[in-house]
Design an enzyme around this catalytic site. Structure first.
Site, PDB file in Angstrom:
ATOM      1  N   ALA A  66       0.815  -0.938  -0.257  1.00  0.00           N
ATOM      2  CA  ALA A  66      -0.090   0.051  -0.095  1.00  0.00           C
ATOM      3  C   ALA A  66       0.595   1.196   0.242  1.00  0.00           C
ATOM      4  CB  ALA A  66      -0.825   0.266   1.134  1.00  0.00           C
ATOM      5  N   GLY A 112       0.902  -4.533   1.248  1.00  0.00           N
ATOM      6  CA  GLY A 112      -0.963  -4.401   0.222  1.00  0.00           C
ATOM      7  C   GLY A 112      -0.003  -5.251  -1.213  1.00  0.00           C
ATOM      8  N   GLU A 115      -1.298  -9.562  -0.227  1.00  0.00           N
ATOM      9  CA  GLU A 115      -1.778  -9.311   0.278  1.00  0.00           C
ATOM     10  C   GLU A 115      -3.455  -9.111  -1.201  1.00  0.00           C
ATOM     11  OE1 GLU A 115      -2.259  -6.214   3.154  1.00  0.00           O
ATOM     12  OE2 GLU A 115      -2.742  -7.544   4.122  1.00  0.00           O
ATOM     13  N   GLU A 135       4.751  -5.251   7.158  1.00  0.00           N
ATOM     14  CA  GLU A 135       3.445  -4.548   7.994  1.00  0.00           C
ATOM     15  C   GLU A 135       4.485  -3.863   9.613  1.00  0.00           C
ATOM     16  OE1 GLU A 135       2.140  -6.541   6.530  1.00  0.00           O
ATOM     17  OE2 GLU A 135       0.356  -5.635   4.510  1.00  0.00           O
TER      18      GLU A 135
HETATM   19  N1  COA Z   1       4.796   3.540  -0.788  1.00  0.00           N
HETATM   20  C1  COA Z   1       4.548   3.971  -1.461  1.00  0.00           C
HETATM   21  N2  COA Z   1       6.621   4.217  -2.483  1.00  0.00           N
HETATM   22  C2  COA Z   1       7.250   3.713  -1.992  1.00  0.00           C
HETATM   23  C3  COA Z   1       6.560   1.816  -1.566  1.00  0.00           C
HETATM   24  C4  COA Z   1       5.148   2.072  -1.062  1.00  0.00           C
HETATM   25  N3  COA Z   1       5.103   0.787  -0.242  1.00  0.00           N
HETATM   26  N4  COA Z   1       7.548   1.087  -2.220  1.00  0.00           N
HETATM   27  C5  COA Z   1       8.411   1.568  -2.870  1.00  0.00           C
HETATM   28  N5  COA Z   1       8.496   3.323  -3.226  1.00  0.00           N
HETATM   29  C6  COA Z   1       8.568   4.202  -3.755  1.00  0.00           C
HETATM   30  C7  COA Z   1      10.169   4.813  -3.145  1.00  0.00           C
HETATM   31  O1  COA Z   1       9.676   5.560  -1.766  1.00  0.00           O
HETATM   32  C8  COA Z   1      10.634   4.963  -3.721  1.00  0.00           C
HETATM   33  O2  COA Z   1       9.826   6.247  -4.539  1.00  0.00           O
HETATM   34  P1  COA Z   1      11.596   7.928  -4.289  1.00  0.00           P
HETATM   35  O3  COA Z   1      12.429   7.031  -5.905  1.00  0.00           O
HETATM   36  O4  COA Z   1       9.968   8.709  -5.004  1.00  0.00           O
HETATM   37  O5  COA Z   1      11.849   7.912  -3.312  1.00  0.00           O
HETATM   38  C9  COA Z   1      10.505   3.878  -4.822  1.00  0.00           C
HETATM   39  O6  COA Z   1       9.081   3.851  -5.227  1.00  0.00           O
HETATM   40  C10 COA Z   1      11.649   3.591  -5.539  1.00  0.00           C
HETATM   41  O7  COA Z   1      11.597   2.120  -4.144  1.00  0.00           O
HETATM   42  P2  COA Z   1      13.317   2.434  -3.565  1.00  0.00           P
HETATM   43  O8  COA Z   1      13.166   2.022  -1.501  1.00  0.00           O
HETATM   44  O9  COA Z   1      14.161   3.533  -3.489  1.00  0.00           O
HETATM   45  O10 COA Z   1      13.634   0.722  -3.743  1.00  0.00           O
HETATM   46  P3  COA Z   1      14.471  -0.098  -3.221  1.00  0.00           P
HETATM   47  O11 COA Z   1      15.253  -0.995  -4.807  1.00  0.00           O
HETATM   48  O12 COA Z   1      15.647   0.675  -2.836  1.00  0.00           O
HETATM   49  O13 COA Z   1      13.450  -1.631  -2.297  1.00  0.00           O
HETATM   50  C11 COA Z   1      12.006  -2.187  -1.382  1.00  0.00           C
HETATM   51  C12 COA Z   1      12.756  -1.211  -2.976  1.00  0.00           C
HETATM   52  C13 COA Z   1      10.572  -2.713  -1.819  1.00  0.00           C
HETATM   53  C14 COA Z   1      12.909  -2.653  -0.554  1.00  0.00           C
HETATM   54  C15 COA Z   1      11.568  -0.583  -0.350  1.00  0.00           C
HETATM   55  O14 COA Z   1      10.415   0.209  -1.731  1.00  0.00           O
HETATM   56  C16 COA Z   1      10.490  -0.743   0.431  1.00  0.00           C
HETATM   57  O15 COA Z   1      10.619  -1.582   1.131  1.00  0.00           O
HETATM   58  N6  COA Z   1       9.080  -0.564   0.332  1.00  0.00           N
HETATM   59  C17 COA Z   1       8.304  -0.761   0.804  1.00  0.00           C
HETATM   60  C18 COA Z   1       7.254  -1.519   2.120  1.00  0.00           C
HETATM   61  C19 COA Z   1       6.610  -1.875   2.155  1.00  0.00           C
HETATM   62  O16 COA Z   1       6.812  -1.866   3.422  1.00  0.00           O
HETATM   63  N7  COA Z   1       5.620  -2.622   2.242  1.00  0.00           N
HETATM   64  C20 COA Z   1       3.918  -2.154   3.306  1.00  0.00           C
HETATM   65  C21 COA Z   1       3.429  -2.020   2.923  1.00  0.00           C
HETATM   66  S1  COA Z   1       2.377  -1.872   3.758  1.00  0.00           S
END
Ligand code: COA
Length: 260
Positions: A66, A112, A115, A135
């Site tokens: 999400a 999400g 999910e 989460e």
């Molecule tokens: N919500 C909002 N933005 C998200 C996102 C999320 N769940 N997951 C990734 N993004 C965005 C990042 O903020 C980034 O945006 P920016 O370039 O404007 O800063 C872009 O997507 C790329 O992500 P980034 O984190 O730079 O890539 P990465 O390769 O370093 O890491 C992940 C990849 C998936 C490990 C990391 O993005 C992450 O941990 N995301 C969140 C996962 C999460 O906690 N999901 C559960 C949400 S309830």
């Protein structure tokens, strides 16, 4: 219909819905959830569509969760509303859809995103995919059905561990756990998924819808799945497809199902 964050193609009765926010790793913001809900409702009514495939755009992510930026300042009431509305309009809706929905998990499926994949009827992953429910690292729990569907798929102990540790599993581990059915290379993911979809399309659509209903009944409180199966089995006898299927078998030819 055009969608802000989705690409949709329909070919040979397979609708491929691609979540298209690659710069945000296809994170589910409100607009995307609303698009998905509208699109799937329309595809459910479209007679040219027999199977729906959900995937993410780009090579990195199916859906990375999400959209965290949208709910960072939410209150208790807003948080509960977010989960309730999402579950009703999209996640439960997909699970109960009469047409098969397959998740083609092409990269990260987190929070999400996992999910959403778990709400689909089954999952096929590319070998680079990573899945998890992180989460608790945000001070939350899964809110789109993850605490319910993950244990259904992988068992209670594994679900407890995955959710408490927030650890990601690889595609191969996910297959061993029963979270995904197949693992293929990323290049082959959609073609392989289409092969499975085409096998489904050969079969009777009404019977498939009733199979979905009866299988889901096993996981619903207060539903007797055996009773649902008996009633659904009986209803199949009233269809033209049942006549066609049995007649074709006896005449040693392939059945032509119409869904009636
Ligand atoms: N919500 C909002 N933005 C998200 C996102 C999320 N769940 N997951 C990734 N993004 C965005 C990042 O903020 C980034 O945006 P920016 O370039 O404007 O800063 C872009 O997507 C790329 O992500 P980034 O984190 O730079 O890539 P990465 O390769 O370093 O890491 C992940 C990849 C998936 C490990 C990391 O993005 C992450 O941990 N995301 C969140 C996962 C999460 O906690 N999901 C559960 C949400 S309830």
């Amino acid at each position: 219909m055009n969608y802000e964050n989705l690409l949709i193609s329909i070919e040979e009765k397979i609708a491929t819905v691609t979540i298209n926010r690659p710069t945000k790793l296809n994170a589910l913001n409100k607009a995307t959830i609303s698009d998905l809900s509208k699109a799937i409702k329309l595809l459910a009514k479209n007679d040219d569509v027999r199977v729906i495939v959900l995937t993410g755009s780009g090579e990195k992510a199916f859906v990375a969760g999400a959209d965290i930026s949208e709910f960072a300042n939410y209150t208790i009431v807003e948080g509960a509303q977010l989960a309730a509305e999402g579950q009703e309009s999209l996640f439960d809706f997909i699970e109960n859809l009469k047409k098969p929905v397959i998740a083609a998990v092409n990269g990260f499926a987190l929070g999400g995103g996992l999910e959403l994949a778990m709400a689909c009827h089954f999952r096929i992953a590319s070998d680079n995919a990573k899945m998890g429910l992180p989460e608790v690292t945000l001070g939350l729990i899964p809110g789109y059905g993850g605490t319910q569907r993950l244990p259904q798929l992988v068992g209670k102990g594994r679900a407890m561990e995955m959710i408490m540790t927030a650890a990601m599993v690889t595609a191969e581990e996910a297959k061993q756990f029963g979270l995904v059915n197949h693992v293929v290379s990323q290049a082959e993911l959609l073609s392989f998924t289409n092969i499975i979809a085409k096998k489904i399309i050969k079969n009777a659509p009404y019977a498939i819808s009733k199979a979905i209903k009866a299988i889901n009944a096993n996981y619903k409180d207060g539903k007797d799945g055996f009773e649902t199966e008996i009633k659904s089995f009986g209803k199949c006898f009233g269809t033209q497809d049942f006549k066609e299927g049995t007649t074709a078998f006896l005449e040693k030819r392939k059945a032509e199902f119409t869904g009636k």
